[in-house]
Motif scaffolding. Structure first.
Motif, PDB file in Angstrom:
ATOM      1  N   VAL A 113       0.878  -1.165   0.000  1.00  0.00           N
ATOM      2  CA  VAL A 113       0.000   0.000   0.000  1.00  0.00           C
ATOM      3  C   VAL A 113       0.915   1.215   0.000  1.00  0.00           C
ATOM      4  O   VAL A 113       1.640   1.454   0.978  1.00  0.00           O
ATOM      5  CB  VAL A 113      -0.923   0.009   1.229  1.00  0.00           C
ATOM      6  CG1 VAL A 113      -1.755   1.281   1.262  1.00  0.00           C
ATOM      7  CG2 VAL A 113      -1.831  -1.220   1.224  1.00  0.00           C
ATOM      8  N   PRO A 114       0.955   1.981  -1.086  1.00  0.00           N
ATOM      9  CA  PRO A 114       1.899   3.104  -1.160  1.00  0.00           C
ATOM     10  C   PRO A 114       1.498   4.228  -0.209  1.00  0.00           C
ATOM     11  O   PRO A 114       0.336   4.348   0.179  1.00  0.00           O
ATOM     12  CB  PRO A 114       1.800   3.549  -2.622  1.00  0.00           C
ATOM     13  CG  PRO A 114       0.453   3.099  -3.069  1.00  0.00           C
ATOM     14  CD  PRO A 114       0.149   1.834  -2.307  1.00  0.00           C
ATOM     15  N   PRO A 115       2.467   5.064   0.180  1.00  0.00           N
ATOM     16  CA  PRO A 115       2.157   6.172   1.090  1.00  0.00           C
ATOM     17  C   PRO A 115       1.264   7.228   0.473  1.00  0.00           C
ATOM     18  O   PRO A 115       0.675   8.037   1.177  1.00  0.00           O
ATOM     19  CB  PRO A 115       3.535   6.736   1.450  1.00  0.00           C
ATOM     20  CG  PRO A 115       4.413   6.294   0.332  1.00  0.00           C
ATOM     21  CD  PRO A 115       3.891   4.976  -0.128  1.00  0.00           C
ATOM     22  N   GLY A 116       1.155   7.251  -0.866  1.00  0.00           N
ATOM     23  CA  GLY A 116       0.256   8.160  -1.552  1.00  0.00           C
ATOM     24  C   GLY A 116      -0.429   7.431  -2.681  1.00  0.00           C
ATOM     25  O   GLY A 116      -0.013   6.342  -3.080  1.00  0.00           O
ATOM     26  N   ASP A 117      -1.509   7.995  -3.205  1.00  0.00           N
ATOM     27  CA  ASP A 117      -2.229   7.377  -4.315  1.00  0.00           C
ATOM     28  C   ASP A 117      -1.369   7.447  -5.563  1.00  0.00           C
ATOM     29  O   ASP A 117      -1.075   8.528  -6.062  1.00  0.00           O
ATOM     30  CB  ASP A 117      -3.555   8.123  -4.534  1.00  0.00           C
ATOM     31  CG  ASP A 117      -4.455   7.430  -5.553  1.00  0.00           C
ATOM     32  OD1 ASP A 117      -3.932   6.637  -6.359  1.00  0.00           O
ATOM     33  OD2 ASP A 117      -5.663   7.688  -5.541  1.00  0.00           O
ATOM     34  N   PRO A 118      -0.915   6.272  -6.118  1.00  0.00           N
ATOM     35  CA  PRO A 118      -0.039   6.304  -7.293  1.00  0.00           C
ATOM     36  C   PRO A 118      -0.698   6.912  -8.508  1.00  0.00           C
ATOM     37  O   PRO A 118      -0.021   7.384  -9.416  1.00  0.00           O
ATOM     38  CB  PRO A 118       0.292   4.822  -7.525  1.00  0.00           C
ATOM     39  CG  PRO A 118      -0.825   4.090  -6.869  1.00  0.00           C
ATOM     40  CD  PRO A 118      -1.234   4.913  -5.698  1.00  0.00           C
ATOM     41  N   ARG A 119      -2.032   6.974  -8.543  1.00  0.00           N
ATOM     42  CA  ARG A 119      -2.695   7.612  -9.677  1.00  0.00           C
ATOM     43  C   ARG A 119      -2.516   9.121  -9.670  1.00  0.00           C
ATOM     44  O   ARG A 119      -2.679   9.794 -10.675  1.00  0.00           O
ATOM     45  CB  ARG A 119      -4.204   7.275  -9.641  1.00  0.00           C
ATOM     46  CG  ARG A 119      -4.503   5.800  -9.842  1.00  0.00           C
ATOM     47  CD  ARG A 119      -5.946   5.495  -9.522  1.00  0.00           C
ATOM     48  NE  ARG A 119      -6.210   5.791  -8.120  1.00  0.00           N
ATOM     49  CZ  ARG A 119      -7.425   5.737  -7.570  1.00  0.00           C
ATOM     50  NH1 ARG A 119      -8.465   5.428  -8.316  1.00  0.00           N
ATOM     51  NH2 ARG A 119      -7.592   5.990  -6.286  1.00  0.00           N
TER      52      ARG A 119
END
Length: 279
Positions: free
Chosen positions: A267-273
Protein backbone atom coordinates in the motif's frame (compact mmCIF):
# COMPACT_ATOMS: atom_id res chain seq x y z
CA UNK A 1 0.57 -8.55 -24.66
CA UNK A 2 4.22 -8.45 -25.72
CA UNK A 3 6.40 -11.30 -24.44
CA UNK A 4 8.05 -10.69 -21.09
CA UNK A 5 11.81 -11.06 -20.99
CA UNK A 6 12.83 -13.49 -18.28
CA UNK A 7 16.38 -13.76 -16.93
CA UNK A 8 17.84 -15.47 -13.91
CA UNK A 9 18.87 -13.49 -10.84
CA UNK A 10 22.14 -14.28 -9.08
CA UNK A 11 20.99 -14.10 -5.50
CA UNK A 12 21.72 -15.96 -2.27
CA UNK A 13 20.11 -19.12 -0.99
CA UNK A 14 19.04 -20.25 2.49
CA UNK A 15 17.58 -23.61 3.40
CA UNK A 16 14.80 -24.36 5.90
CA UNK A 17 15.63 -26.52 8.89
CA UNK A 18 14.71 -30.22 8.63
CA UNK A 19 11.10 -31.05 9.49
CA UNK A 20 10.17 -27.38 9.65
CA UNK A 21 6.74 -26.47 8.34
CA UNK A 22 7.12 -23.63 5.87
CA UNK A 23 4.64 -20.96 4.83
CA UNK A 24 5.79 -19.66 1.44
CA UNK A 25 4.96 -16.21 0.07
CA UNK A 26 5.95 -14.82 -3.33
CA UNK A 27 7.83 -11.55 -2.73
CA UNK A 28 9.12 -8.77 -4.97
CA UNK A 29 12.34 -6.83 -4.41
CA UNK A 30 10.60 -3.60 -5.48
CA UNK A 31 6.96 -2.53 -5.61
CA UNK A 32 6.97 0.25 -8.18
CA UNK A 33 8.91 0.54 -11.43
CA UNK A 34 8.76 2.01 -14.93
CA UNK A 35 7.72 0.17 -18.08
CA UNK A 36 10.74 -1.72 -19.38
CA UNK A 37 12.37 -2.13 -15.98
CA UNK A 38 12.66 -5.44 -14.14
CA UNK A 39 11.63 -6.93 -10.82
CA UNK A 40 13.11 -9.89 -8.96
CA UNK A 41 10.66 -12.31 -7.35
CA UNK A 42 11.48 -14.96 -4.78
CA UNK A 43 9.79 -17.10 -2.16
CA UNK A 44 10.05 -16.28 1.53
CA UNK A 45 8.77 -17.98 4.64
CA UNK A 46 6.83 -15.34 6.56
CA UNK A 47 6.20 -17.41 9.64
CA UNK A 48 6.94 -16.08 13.13
CA UNK A 49 10.05 -13.90 13.24
CA UNK A 50 11.93 -12.23 10.42
CA UNK A 51 11.16 -13.10 6.77
CA UNK A 52 13.40 -15.93 5.62
CA UNK A 53 14.40 -16.72 2.03
CA UNK A 54 13.59 -20.27 0.94
CA UNK A 55 14.77 -22.15 -2.15
CA UNK A 56 13.06 -21.56 -5.47
CA UNK A 57 10.61 -24.47 -5.99
CA UNK A 58 11.87 -27.25 -8.19
CA UNK A 59 8.53 -27.64 -9.99
CA UNK A 60 5.39 -25.62 -10.67
CA UNK A 61 1.97 -26.65 -11.85
CA UNK A 62 1.50 -23.10 -13.13
CA UNK A 63 3.42 -19.82 -13.21
CA UNK A 64 2.02 -16.70 -14.85
CA UNK A 65 2.38 -12.95 -15.28
CA UNK A 66 -0.83 -10.96 -15.86
CA UNK A 67 -1.00 -7.27 -16.81
CA UNK A 68 -2.82 -4.84 -19.08
CA UNK A 69 -5.53 -7.27 -20.15
CA UNK A 70 -3.08 -10.02 -21.14
CA UNK A 71 -1.28 -12.93 -19.55
CA UNK A 72 1.87 -14.90 -20.21
CA UNK A 73 2.29 -18.41 -18.80
CA UNK A 74 5.87 -19.35 -18.01
CA UNK A 75 6.48 -23.07 -18.36
CA UNK A 76 8.90 -24.52 -15.84
CA UNK A 77 10.57 -21.25 -14.78
CA UNK A 78 13.91 -22.31 -13.34
CA UNK A 79 16.81 -20.45 -11.80
CA UNK A 80 20.42 -21.50 -12.13
CA UNK A 81 21.82 -23.93 -9.58
CA UNK A 82 22.10 -22.33 -6.16
CA UNK A 83 19.98 -19.27 -7.01
CA UNK A 84 16.61 -18.44 -5.49
CA UNK A 85 15.09 -15.55 -7.47
CA UNK A 86 13.74 -14.91 -10.95
CA UNK A 87 14.01 -11.63 -12.85
CA UNK A 88 11.03 -10.44 -14.90
CA UNK A 89 10.95 -7.45 -17.23
CA UNK A 90 7.56 -5.67 -17.15
CA UNK A 91 6.19 -4.01 -20.29
CA UNK A 92 2.64 -2.81 -19.49
CA UNK A 93 1.60 0.03 -17.17
CA UNK A 94 -0.80 -0.70 -14.34
CA UNK A 95 -0.92 -3.42 -11.74
CA UNK A 96 1.07 -6.52 -12.68
CA UNK A 97 0.13 -9.79 -11.00
CA UNK A 98 2.74 -12.55 -10.72
CA UNK A 99 1.30 -15.86 -9.58
CA UNK A 100 2.30 -19.46 -9.02
CA UNK A 101 0.82 -22.84 -8.19
CA UNK A 102 3.69 -24.80 -6.70
CA UNK A 103 3.76 -28.52 -7.37
CA UNK A 104 2.47 -30.54 -4.43
CA UNK A 105 5.10 -31.69 -1.94
CA UNK A 106 5.30 -33.68 1.28
CA UNK A 107 6.66 -32.16 4.49
CA UNK A 108 7.46 -34.15 7.62
CA UNK A 109 6.01 -32.30 10.60
CA UNK A 110 5.79 -33.22 14.28
CA UNK A 111 2.33 -33.61 15.80
CA UNK A 112 2.80 -30.71 18.24
CA UNK A 113 3.89 -28.34 15.48
CA UNK A 114 1.04 -29.36 13.20
CA UNK A 115 -1.49 -29.04 16.03
CA UNK A 116 -0.29 -25.46 16.65
CA UNK A 117 -0.57 -24.63 12.95
CA UNK A 118 -4.11 -26.00 12.73
CA UNK A 119 -5.26 -24.22 15.88
CA UNK A 120 -3.84 -20.84 14.88
CA UNK A 121 -4.30 -20.75 11.11
CA UNK A 122 -7.33 -22.89 10.26
CA UNK A 123 -10.95 -21.81 10.69
CA UNK A 124 -12.45 -23.99 13.45
CA UNK A 125 -15.59 -24.79 11.47
CA UNK A 126 -13.61 -26.25 8.57
CA UNK A 127 -11.91 -29.06 10.50
CA UNK A 128 -13.71 -32.38 10.77
CA UNK A 129 -14.93 -33.41 14.21
CA UNK A 130 -12.29 -35.31 16.13
CA UNK A 131 -9.43 -33.94 14.01
CA UNK A 132 -6.93 -34.02 16.90
CA UNK A 133 -7.12 -37.82 16.98
CA UNK A 134 -5.24 -37.81 13.65
CA UNK A 135 -2.28 -35.99 15.23
CA UNK A 136 -0.03 -38.76 16.45
CA UNK A 137 3.69 -39.13 15.79
CA UNK A 138 6.86 -37.09 15.41
CA UNK A 139 6.98 -37.09 11.60
CA UNK A 140 3.51 -36.73 10.14
CA UNK A 141 3.42 -36.59 6.36
CA UNK A 142 1.78 -33.33 5.33
CA UNK A 143 0.97 -32.75 1.66
CA UNK A 144 1.31 -29.01 0.92
CA UNK A 145 -0.65 -27.52 -1.99
CA UNK A 146 0.41 -23.89 -2.28
CA UNK A 147 -0.70 -20.99 -4.45
CA UNK A 148 0.94 -17.58 -4.21
CA UNK A 149 0.73 -14.24 -5.94
CA UNK A 150 2.28 -10.80 -5.64
CA UNK A 151 1.11 -7.43 -7.01
CA UNK A 152 3.50 -4.73 -8.25
CA UNK A 153 2.89 -1.29 -9.80
CA UNK A 154 4.24 -0.37 -13.22
CA UNK A 155 4.26 3.32 -14.11
CA UNK A 156 3.65 4.57 -17.63
CA UNK A 157 4.46 7.93 -19.18
CA UNK A 158 4.94 10.77 -16.70
CA UNK A 159 4.50 8.33 -13.83
CA UNK A 160 0.84 7.71 -14.63
CA UNK A 161 -0.65 4.49 -13.30
CA UNK A 162 -4.20 3.85 -14.51
CA UNK A 163 -6.73 1.95 -12.46
CA UNK A 164 -6.17 -1.73 -13.01
CA UNK A 165 -8.73 -4.51 -12.89
CA UNK A 166 -5.85 -6.99 -12.86
CA UNK A 167 -5.55 -6.82 -9.07
CA UNK A 168 -9.18 -7.87 -8.69
CA UNK A 169 -9.22 -10.58 -11.33
CA UNK A 170 -9.78 -14.23 -10.46
CA UNK A 171 -6.87 -16.45 -11.37
CA UNK A 172 -8.38 -19.92 -11.01
CA UNK A 173 -5.46 -21.13 -8.89
CA UNK A 174 -5.81 -24.27 -6.79
CA UNK A 175 -6.50 -22.07 -3.75
CA UNK A 176 -6.71 -18.30 -3.97
CA UNK A 177 -6.94 -14.99 -2.14
CA UNK A 178 -8.69 -12.54 -4.45
CA UNK A 179 -8.77 -8.84 -3.50
CA UNK A 180 -12.03 -7.22 -4.57
CA UNK A 181 -10.36 -3.81 -4.83
CA UNK A 182 -6.93 -2.73 -6.00
CA UNK A 183 -4.81 -2.63 -2.78
CA UNK A 184 -2.64 0.14 -4.26
CA UNK A 185 -5.71 2.38 -4.57
CA UNK A 186 -7.37 1.65 -1.22
CA UNK A 187 -6.79 4.63 1.12
CA UNK A 188 -5.18 4.02 4.48
CA UNK A 189 -7.80 3.52 7.24
CA UNK A 190 -10.15 1.90 4.69
CA UNK A 191 -11.25 -1.72 4.38
CA UNK A 192 -9.90 -4.11 1.77
CA UNK A 193 -12.52 -6.73 0.79
CA UNK A 194 -11.30 -10.22 -0.10
CA UNK A 195 -12.73 -13.41 -1.52
CA UNK A 196 -11.12 -16.71 -0.56
CA UNK A 197 -11.40 -19.79 -2.76
CA UNK A 198 -10.65 -23.12 -1.06
CA UNK A 199 -11.76 -26.74 -1.58
CA UNK A 200 -15.15 -27.67 -0.11
CA UNK A 201 -16.70 -24.19 -0.51
CA UNK A 202 -19.76 -25.28 1.50
CA UNK A 203 -17.43 -25.10 4.53
CA UNK A 204 -15.78 -21.86 3.54
CA UNK A 205 -15.57 -20.30 7.00
CA UNK A 206 -11.93 -19.66 6.27
CA UNK A 207 -9.56 -17.96 8.70
CA UNK A 208 -7.59 -15.15 7.05
CA UNK A 209 -4.48 -13.55 8.54
CA UNK A 210 -3.18 -10.19 7.25
CA UNK A 211 0.25 -9.09 8.46
CA UNK A 212 1.94 -5.72 8.07
CA UNK A 213 5.56 -6.72 7.49
CA UNK A 214 7.35 -3.69 8.95
CA UNK A 215 5.50 -3.74 12.28
CA UNK A 216 4.56 -7.47 12.41
CA UNK A 217 1.06 -6.43 13.47
CA UNK A 218 -1.66 -8.79 12.30
CA UNK A 219 -5.39 -8.77 11.74
CA UNK A 220 -7.43 -11.96 11.68
CA UNK A 221 -10.97 -12.60 10.51
CA UNK A 222 -13.24 -15.45 9.46
CA UNK A 223 -14.90 -15.26 6.08
CA UNK A 224 -18.61 -15.85 5.70
CA UNK A 225 -19.95 -19.05 4.13
CA UNK A 226 -19.26 -17.61 0.66
CA UNK A 227 -15.58 -17.01 1.43
CA UNK A 228 -15.94 -13.22 1.67
CA UNK A 229 -14.56 -10.87 4.31
CA UNK A 230 -12.35 -7.83 4.81
CA UNK A 231 -9.64 -6.26 6.94
CA UNK A 232 -8.60 -2.65 7.50
CA UNK A 233 -5.55 -1.12 5.83
CA UNK A 234 -4.33 0.56 9.00
CA UNK A 235 -1.02 1.83 7.64
CA UNK A 236 0.89 2.05 4.37
CA UNK A 237 3.61 -0.47 3.56
CA UNK A 238 3.98 -4.12 2.59
CA UNK A 239 1.21 -6.51 3.60
CA UNK A 240 1.17 -10.31 3.46
CA UNK A 241 -2.14 -12.18 3.58
CA UNK A 242 -2.56 -15.91 4.10
CA UNK A 243 -5.45 -18.39 4.18
CA UNK A 244 -5.37 -22.17 4.65
CA UNK A 245 -7.63 -25.18 4.39
CA UNK A 246 -6.71 -28.51 6.02
CA UNK A 247 -8.08 -32.03 6.10
CA UNK A 248 -6.98 -35.56 6.86
CA UNK A 249 -5.43 -36.85 3.64
CA UNK A 250 -7.80 -38.95 1.50
CA UNK A 251 -5.02 -41.37 0.42
CA UNK A 252 -2.19 -43.41 1.91
CA UNK A 253 0.64 -41.22 0.60
CA UNK A 254 0.11 -38.55 3.29
CA UNK A 255 -1.47 -38.14 6.71
CA UNK A 256 -2.76 -34.58 6.22
CA UNK A 257 -3.34 -32.13 3.37
CA UNK A 258 -2.97 -28.37 3.73
CA UNK A 259 -4.05 -25.99 0.98
CA UNK A 260 -2.36 -22.59 1.39
CA UNK A 261 -2.98 -19.32 -0.46
CA UNK A 262 -0.81 -16.25 0.00
CA UNK A 263 -0.91 -12.70 -1.36
CA UNK A 264 1.64 -9.91 -0.97
CA UNK A 265 1.35 -6.26 -2.00
CA UNK A 266 2.38 -2.77 -0.98
CA UNK A 267 0.00 0.00 0.00
CA UNK A 268 1.90 3.10 -1.16
CA UNK A 269 2.16 6.17 1.09
CA UNK A 270 0.26 8.16 -1.55
CA UNK A 271 -2.23 7.38 -4.32
CA UNK A 272 -0.04 6.30 -7.29
CA UNK A 273 -2.69 7.61 -9.68
CA UNK A 274 -1.90 11.08 -8.35
CA UNK A 275 1.87 10.67 -8.39
CA UNK A 276 2.15 9.18 -4.89
CA UNK A 277 4.27 6.23 -3.88
CA UNK A 278 7.83 5.75 -5.01
CA UNK A 279 10.43 3.23 -5.94
Amino acid sequence: MKPLLVTLALLGLSFPAPSQQTNRFLRADRWEMLVGESVHVRFQDLGPGEPRNVPWPGRFDWFFVRAGGGQENLFDPRTSAGKDALELMVDRPGITMIGADCAGRIERVGAAELRLFLRTRIGPKTLAEGWEKALVGDALRVRRIESAKVLVRVLGKEGFLPNSATAQSKTGQAVEIRPLADPASVPVKSDLPLRIYVPNPAKAWTKVIARHIATARTQTFLTDSFGSGFFTITVAGVWAVEAHHARVAPDEAADWEIYSATLTFEVPPGDPRQGGGGK
